[in-house]
Each structure stands twice: as C-alpha cells, then as structure tokens.
Scaffold this motif. Structure first.
Motif: not given
Length: 264
Positions: A17-23, A67-68, A111-116, A189-192
């Motif tokens: 997983d390349a993301s350091a943080h995901v919300e 992809p999330d 994205d790179a800011l962790g926003r889903r 995960f799919l709706t929030c």
C-alpha cells in the motif's frame, strides 16, 4: 498505481500500500464544508456492487488517485436513484430541471492526502440540460438516457438506456421492506464516501460532500441486467452482486472543488 497485488481464487489481495495515511471510514462527514456550492436530494437508491480487478480500476482513475481497498479488494458499483431539488448555493430548488433519474457506474479511490472518494465512470441522466451543464462545468461523464422508475408498496424498479445508440444501459428489480438493515463493514466502506475525484482541464480535483447518516432497509434483488459496466471500461461481472442495498434517501450538500497538488 503503486499497489502490488496477487491473485486469489475469490478476487485480488493487496500486498503493498503506497499511502502513508488514509482517512477512516466514518458514518458522518470527517470535515465541514467551508461553502455550499450546490444542494440536492438523493432518493430511492438501489446499490449493486461487485469485486473488481484493481489493475483495470487503476487504469481508469484520474492522475493522483489510486484504487481504494477493503480487506484487499476494490469494487465497482452500479447505483440507481432519483435526484430531486437540485439547487445552487442556498437558493431555491430548480423547477423541473432539478429533478431527474440517474444511474451511475462508480469506482473507489483515494488520493495522496488520504481522502477517500468515488470516481464516476458514467452517469446516465434523463434530463439533457443537467447532462450538458455537468460535463461543461465539472468534466463529469454524464450521458443523456431514458430512465424509468417505478415504486410500489413492496418493490422498486429502474430501467435505463442511453440515447446515443450504444445500447448501454441497466435494469434492476428489487423487493424492499420497511425493516431496518444495518450495513456491514464492506457496505459502510462503499457508501460512507465524502467526496468524488475527477479530472477537468488536465487537473485532478476533489469535490467534497456531506449528508446525514445513511439509513437502509432490507432489500432482495429480484432481477437485473446491465451493459453499463462494460461500457465504462471494465469487464462485465459474471456473478451476482456481493452487496445489494436500498436507501430511502438523504439531502446532500457539495462544497467547491479542491485541486490535488501537482505531482501527487
């Protein structure tokens, strides 16, 4: 997109997983909106979801997003609903043009800011002016379509067919009840999702939204047929959906678009 994957019998599992943080996945918006760009109601929603090939998904996402995943899998959604009371800012709802049927194909992004977020591969709509406006103002892939919706005491149905002669469309029949249904972790995960990612004029942006907590009631899929997913650039699912949800609806507010940093 920076994600290593290995194939397993039931789908794909992420090994890197390349993301350091995901919300976090939260039932309410994780941040306020500084301004309201437009408002609308989403009503009588039917959500169908399937696991998707992450390599296919990655190729279809805008630059700066990837992809999330939930438990190592990513998904494609086919969502049917009625849009009502579309309004700009805090102004009154637009008469006639502010209400229409919609069917969309969506993917799940971060994205790179962790926003889903979600990425729309297509949005079929039965009003031409909103189609032209959304394409011109936001670069969203709206398509003019014929959409019919029918609601009874025990069921709901949608039928859509694009007017461009491509034959792309979708149909769903579902039995619904007033019995409350509690979404599981995958369905949360799919709706929030508190924003969408899209590309416009060479830049990727994030369009945030907020709405009340979802309420779902029990739904049983009676039948469906669709060619919209293949038209969106993905392989047609061969199995039944892994999730079927029905929601009476929520009021939604959108804030102004936020550009992703260059090179993200």
């Amino acid at each position: 997109m920076g994600h290593g994957t290995r194939r397993v019998q039931a789908g794909y599992v992420v090994t890197a997983d390349a993301s350091a943080h995901v919300e976090d996945i939260t039932p309410l918006p994780p941040r306020p909106l500084p301004h309201i760009l437009f408002r609308q109601w989403w009503r009588e929603l039917v959500f169908l979801h399937w696991a998707a090939d992450p390599d296919e998904v990655a190729r279809l996402l805008p630059p700066g997003t990837s992809p999330d995943f939930h438990l190592g899998r990513t998904y494609v959604g086919l969502v049917f609903f009625r849009m009502d009371h579309l309004a700009l800012g805090r102004g009154p709802a637009l008469p006639y043009l502010g209400s229409f049927g919609e069917v969309n194909v969506r993917l799940y992004s971060r994205d790179a800011l962790g926003r889903r977020g979600v990425v729309f591969r297509s949005l079929d709509c039965d009003r031409l002016l909103p189609v032209l406006t959304a394409r011109a103002a936001f670069g969203l892939p709206y398509r003019w379509a014929r959409i019919r919706a029918r609601r009874t005491d025990s069921g709901i149905s949608y039928d859509s067919l694009r007017r461009d002669g491509s034959g792309a469309g979708a149909r769903v029949r579902a039995e619904v009840s007033a019995e409350p249904y509690e979404a599981n972790a995958l369905e949360e995960f799919l709706t929030c999702r508190w924003g969408l990612h899209a590309q416009f004029r060479g830049r990727t942006y994030y369009l945030p939204n907020l709405h009340p907590r979802w309420t779902f009631t029990r739904a049983e899929l009676t039948s469906y047929d669709e060619t919209a997913i293949a038209a969106a650039g993905l392989r047609t699912p061969r199995e039944d959906p892994v999730s079927v949800l029905y929601a009476p609806g929520v009021p939604v507010r959108f804030g102004p678009p936020l550009r992703l940093p260059r090179g993200s």
